[in-house]
Write a protein that holds these residues in place. Structure first.
Motif, short mmCIF file in Angstrom:
data_model
loop_
_atom_site.label_atom_id
_atom_site.label_comp_id
_atom_site.label_asym_id
_atom_site.label_seq_id
_atom_site.Cartn_x
_atom_site.Cartn_y
_atom_site.Cartn_z
N PHE A 1 0.83 -1.20 0.00
CA PHE A 1 0.00 0.00 0.00
C PHE A 1 0.86 1.26 0.00
O PHE A 1 1.95 1.26 0.58
N VAL A 2 0.35 2.30 -0.62
CA VAL A 2 0.92 3.63 -0.50
C VAL A 2 -0.25 4.55 -0.15
O VAL A 2 -1.36 4.36 -0.66
N ILE A 3 0.00 5.52 0.72
CA ILE A 3 -1.05 6.46 1.15
C ILE A 3 -0.68 7.84 0.64
O ILE A 3 0.48 8.26 0.74
N THR A 4 -1.66 8.56 0.09
CA THR A 4 -1.42 9.93 -0.36
C THR A 4 -2.58 10.83 0.03
O THR A 4 -3.72 10.38 0.13
N LYS B 1 5.44 -0.23 -9.75
CA LYS B 1 4.63 -1.30 -10.33
C LYS B 1 4.37 -2.41 -9.32
O LYS B 1 3.50 -3.24 -9.54
N GLU B 2 5.09 -2.42 -8.21
CA GLU B 2 4.84 -3.40 -7.14
C GLU B 2 3.72 -2.98 -6.19
O GLU B 2 3.29 -3.76 -5.36
N THR B 3 3.26 -1.73 -6.31
CA THR B 3 2.20 -1.23 -5.42
C THR B 3 0.86 -1.84 -5.81
O THR B 3 0.48 -1.80 -6.98
N GLU C 1 0.91 9.07 -10.72
CA GLU C 1 1.76 7.91 -11.01
C GLU C 1 0.95 6.61 -10.92
O GLU C 1 1.09 5.71 -11.76
N ALA C 2 0.08 6.51 -9.92
CA ALA C 2 -0.75 5.31 -9.77
C ALA C 2 -1.68 5.15 -10.97
O ALA C 2 -1.87 4.05 -11.48
N ARG C 3 -2.24 6.24 -11.43
CA ARG C 3 -3.12 6.19 -12.61
C ARG C 3 -2.33 5.74 -13.83
O ARG C 3 -2.79 4.93 -14.63
N ILE D 1 -6.74 2.26 -7.11
CA ILE D 1 -6.85 3.45 -6.27
C ILE D 1 -8.13 3.34 -5.45
O ILE D 1 -9.21 3.12 -6.00
N ILE D 2 -7.99 3.44 -4.12
CA ILE D 2 -9.14 3.30 -3.24
C ILE D 2 -9.24 4.49 -2.28
O ILE D 2 -8.26 5.13 -1.97
#
Length: 77
Positions: free
Chosen positions: A10-13, A41-43, A58-60, A66-67
């Protein structure tokens, strides 16, 4: 390791509406997941709050799931 999030990164933004960032990280780790500081790409999941920055873009670009905080809470409960 056990938990519903084993093997998930997970990454949080942005600013989460009700959770502190540290609280969210603890919830992820408690369920066996890991927390990264940047999207790659591992996220597996980007948890998005208010005013997300470049991590969202970047996630898009990478097609990362994306949640929202609400969806995150449903995952960890």
């Amino acid at each position: 390791r056990t938990g519903t999030l084993v093997g998930k990164k997970f990454v949080i933004t942005g600013t989460l509406p009700t959770l502190g960032r540290d609280e969210a990280k603890q919830m992820i780790k408690k369920q066996g997941g890991s927390v990264g500081s940047s999207v790659s790409k591992e996220t597996d999941y980007l948890v998005v709050g208010e005013k997300p920055g470049s991590k969202y873009d970047e996630a898009r670009r990478l097609g990362t799931t994306i949640i929202t905080e609400e969806e995150f809470l449903a995952l960890v409960s």
